[in-house]
Design an enzyme around this catalytic site. Structure first.
Site, PDB file in Angstrom:
ATOM      1  N   HIS A   1      38.978  38.104  32.866  1.00 45.10           N
ATOM      2  CA  HIS A   1      38.932  37.129  33.957  1.00 45.10           C
ATOM      3  C   HIS A   1      39.934  36.013  33.614  1.00 45.10           C
ATOM      4  CE1 HIS A   1      36.189  35.749  37.454  1.00 45.10           C
ATOM      5  NE2 HIS A   1      37.142  34.844  37.386  1.00 45.10           N
TER       6      HIS A   1
ATOM      7  N   ARG B   1      26.706  39.155  36.389  1.00 43.05           N
ATOM      8  CA  ARG B   1      28.123  39.460  36.160  1.00 43.05           C
ATOM      9  C   ARG B   1      28.745  38.314  35.365  1.00 43.05           C
ATOM     10  NH1 ARG B   1      33.209  38.586  39.698  1.00 43.05           N
ATOM     11  NH2 ARG B   1      34.697  39.643  38.359  1.00 43.05           N
TER      12      ARG B   1
ATOM     13  N   TYR C   1      35.803  35.492  50.198  1.00 45.07           N
ATOM     14  CA  TYR C   1      35.367  34.126  50.488  1.00 45.07           C
ATOM     15  C   TYR C   1      35.657  33.662  51.908  1.00 45.07           C
ATOM     16  CZ  TYR C   1      34.567  33.388  45.484  1.00 45.07           C
ATOM     17  OH  TYR C   1      34.086  33.472  44.205  1.00 45.07           O
TER      18      TYR C   1
ATOM     19  N   ASN D   1      35.848  40.655  45.806  1.00 43.43           N
ATOM     20  CA  ASN D   1      35.582  39.219  45.895  1.00 43.43           C
ATOM     21  C   ASN D   1      36.078  38.737  47.242  1.00 43.43           C
ATOM     22  OD1 ASN D   1      34.759  39.428  43.263  1.00 43.43           O
ATOM     23  ND2 ASN D   1      36.391  38.154  42.402  1.00 43.43           N
TER      24      ASN D   1
ATOM     25  N   ASN E   1      39.554  41.068  36.799  1.00 46.65           N
ATOM     26  CA  ASN E   1      39.136  40.301  37.959  1.00 46.65           C
ATOM     27  C   ASN E   1      40.349  39.781  38.724  1.00 46.65           C
ATOM     28  OD1 ASN E   1      37.064  38.640  39.538  1.00 46.65           O
ATOM     29  ND2 ASN E   1      38.531  37.078  38.871  1.00 46.65           N
ATOM     30  N   GLU E   2      40.441  40.120  39.986  1.00 49.42           N
ATOM     31  CA  GLU E   2      41.457  39.571  40.872  1.00 49.42           C
ATOM     32  C   GLU E   2      42.857  39.595  40.268  1.00 49.42           C
ATOM     33  OE1 GLU E   2      40.380  35.761  42.410  1.00 49.42           O
ATOM     34  OE2 GLU E   2      38.504  36.480  43.261  1.00 49.42           O
TER      35      GLU E   2
ATOM     36  N   GLN F   1      35.239  29.643  32.516  1.00 45.30           N
ATOM     37  CA  GLN F   1      34.654  28.676  33.429  1.00 45.30           C
ATOM     38  C   GLN F   1      33.313  28.102  32.948  1.00 45.30           C
ATOM     39  OE1 GLN F   1      35.574  31.460  36.922  1.00 45.30           O
ATOM     40  NE2 GLN F   1      35.759  29.456  37.879  1.00 45.30           N
TER      41      GLN F   1
ATOM     42  N   GLU G   1      31.890  38.874  44.130  1.00 41.79           N
ATOM     43  CA  GLU G   1      31.871  37.415  44.303  1.00 41.79           C
ATOM     44  C   GLU G   1      31.857  37.105  45.789  1.00 41.79           C
ATOM     45  OE1 GLU G   1      34.992  35.078  42.460  1.00 41.79           O
ATOM     46  OE2 GLU G   1      34.805  36.228  40.603  1.00 41.79           O
TER      47      GLU G   1
END
Ligand code: GBH
Length: 474
Positions: free
Chosen positions: A129, A84, A317, A315, A173-174, A28, A383
């Site tokens: 990730h 991170r 949201y 994480n 990650n996720e 990213q 996150e």
């Protein structure tokens, strides 16, 4: 508890040594997609097939491959104690194996880590990730059980090269996104659509990969390096649509299918949630499969799984409303297996992302649920954040951080949840996967039209810095 208490602002401080940070990930922000010996990843391939909004790619992104020193200055100005970030596997092993070890890639992360430490910022490093080396996708990537050993070899290279200075490791990650979005509905790289079977096998291999790396660290590195190894899972809070028992069971089942799928094996009893086994087995039988589409762990594997993490990275949201819906007549899939239907409360404020509505108390309920189900694990919120269309006076982000962080404080003070740190997503505007650069999550604005990718603090940097400086809310 009544609504008023729930919505009240809580004045108080976080525990001393609470970890405050900001987060990013390699694809990213880094750019430099084919520089200095880096091999391609499945995200390079996916974006080069023009599958992203406006045909955007992460070829340059925030150019952090060349500008990491600026990133560290931004972190310093925020006043964070932790950063991170993730390592791009194919930057340090171009084809994903030891045959293609890339010294320049290793140098890059050494430089970044040393720069962080020079400013007293602790690295929290994600090994994966989502950017699998393309070469490994040729042999089916996460669908192939051999990925477990390959991932462990990669992790070992990271521990050997960086573990003297990195004390927080996040393996993956996720994984939900890798399994369901990458291999179920295929809206993320590698774009595989196997929603009934492939998706479950991918998760099986991911869990085994994580567990193997956890034990590898214990056996070969922990006594010398003294770090912590965890995994980061994403989960929304699941609020029952109504007080009807069917909806309440459905919300609970939805949490178990989403978080429990990964968390039960590692933080619970070593195996998938019982309700998940029951539902997938029943549907599989109805659909004429001779075995459940959900794979099984052996007793030995269950033993290895259980307790294989020093912390849970969360994480979070948003919140979903969950109702009951019989989905027996649909094509078989992980989604239809659950007999649920998701929606939003129209009262929750929108963001720039369709999947993200603002509901601060959701994080407190989720943290409490995790505490109860997994016997109070150590949790880092790895996150949390909100998207907008990029304004500098980012009022919605200021409110979001203030309210969500305040709910986390309540979790710690009122519910005794063991939350040790908070990483804001994200340090800066960046490549938001399928949405390219159209949805902005940054504390810092990045101008993607200018070669030097200038970074400018948004108003939310002031808000977040103050919370960090005060260590909470006076
Ligand atoms: C995190 O995922 C990621 O770890 C991070 O890289 C990302 O930038 C950040 O969220 C913000 O999105 O394509 O519309 O169907 C959070 C969980 C799972 C939420 C995937 C968005 C895709 C929605 N994400 N989901 S969509």
């Amino acid at each position: 508890e009544d609504l008023e208490e729930r919505d009240m602002f809580y004045k108080g401080l976080f525990p001393p040594n609470f970890a405050w940070g900001a987060a990013t990930s390699a694809y990213q922000i880094e750019g430099g997609w084919n520089e200095d010996g880096k091999g391609p990843s499945i995200w390079d391939d996916y974006s080069h097939e023009w599958k992203i909004t406006k045909n955007q790619t992460g070829d340059i992104a925030c150019d952090s491959y060349h500008r990491y020193k600026e990133d560290v200055q931004m972190l310093k100005k925020l006043g964070v104690s932790h950063y991170r970030f993730s390592i791009a596997w194919s930057r340090i092993m171009a084809d994903g194996t030891l045959n293609s070890l890339n010294k320049k890639g290793i140098d890059y992360y050494n430089n970044l880590i040393n720069e962080l430490l020079a400013y007293n910022i602790q690295p929290m490093v994600t090994l994966y990730h989502w950017d699998l080396p393309s070469a490994l996708q040729k042999t089916d990537g996460w669908k192939d059980p051999e990925i477990v050993d390959k991932f462990a070899k990669y992790a070992e290279v990271c521990f050997v090269n960086f573990g003297d200075r990195v004390k927080f490791w996040i393996t993956i990650n996720e994984p939900f996104v890798v399994s369901w979005l990458g291999h179920g509905i295929g809206i993320m790289a590698p774009g595989v659509k196997e929603p009934a079977i492939g998706v479950y096998n991918v998760t099986h291999n991911i869990i085994k990969s994580h567990v193997k790396v956890y034990h590898l660290y214990n056996e070969k590195f922990r006594s010398r390096q003294h770090g912590k190894v965890g995994i980061t899972l994403d989960c929304d809070w699941k609020e029952p649509l109504t007080y009807d028992a069917m909806d309440r069971y459905s919300a609970e089942r939805s949490l178990k299918f989403k978080l429990g799928w990964f968390a039960d094996p590692i933080f619970g009893q070593g195996d998938y949630p019982a309700v998940m086994k029951r539902f997938v087995a029943r549907k599989s039988e109805q659909q004429g499969y001779s075995n459940s589409r959900l794979p099984e762990f052996t007793d030995e594997e269950k033993k290895q799984n259980k307790g294989a993490a020093d912390f849970l990275g969360l994480n979070h949201y948003t919140t979903n409303l969950v109702g009951y819906k019989n989905r027996d007549n649909e094509n078989s899939s992980y989604e239809a297996d659950q007999d649920t239907v998701l929606s939003f409360d129209p009262c929750w404020n929108k963001s720039e992302s369709d999947w993200l509505r603002v509901n601060p108390w959701g994080i407190r309920k989720l943290l409490k649920w995790i505490k109860n189900r997994y016997r109070s694990p150590v949790i880092y919120v790895t996150e949390n954040g909100v998207s907008d269309d990029g304004q500098m006076d980012d009022v919605s982000r200021q409110r979001y951080y203030t309210k969500y962080i305040n709910e986390i404080l309540k979790s710690i003070k009122l519910d005794n949840v063991d939350v040790r740190g908070y990483m804001a997503w994200s340090l800066m505007d960046n490549f938001e996967w399928g949405s390219g650069f159209t949805q902005k999550f940054g504390l810092y604005h990045v101008d993607f039209d200018i070669d030097s990718r200038p970074r400018t603090p948004k108003a939310s940097t002031v808000t977040y810095s103050k919370i960090i400086k005060d260590n909470g809310f006076h």
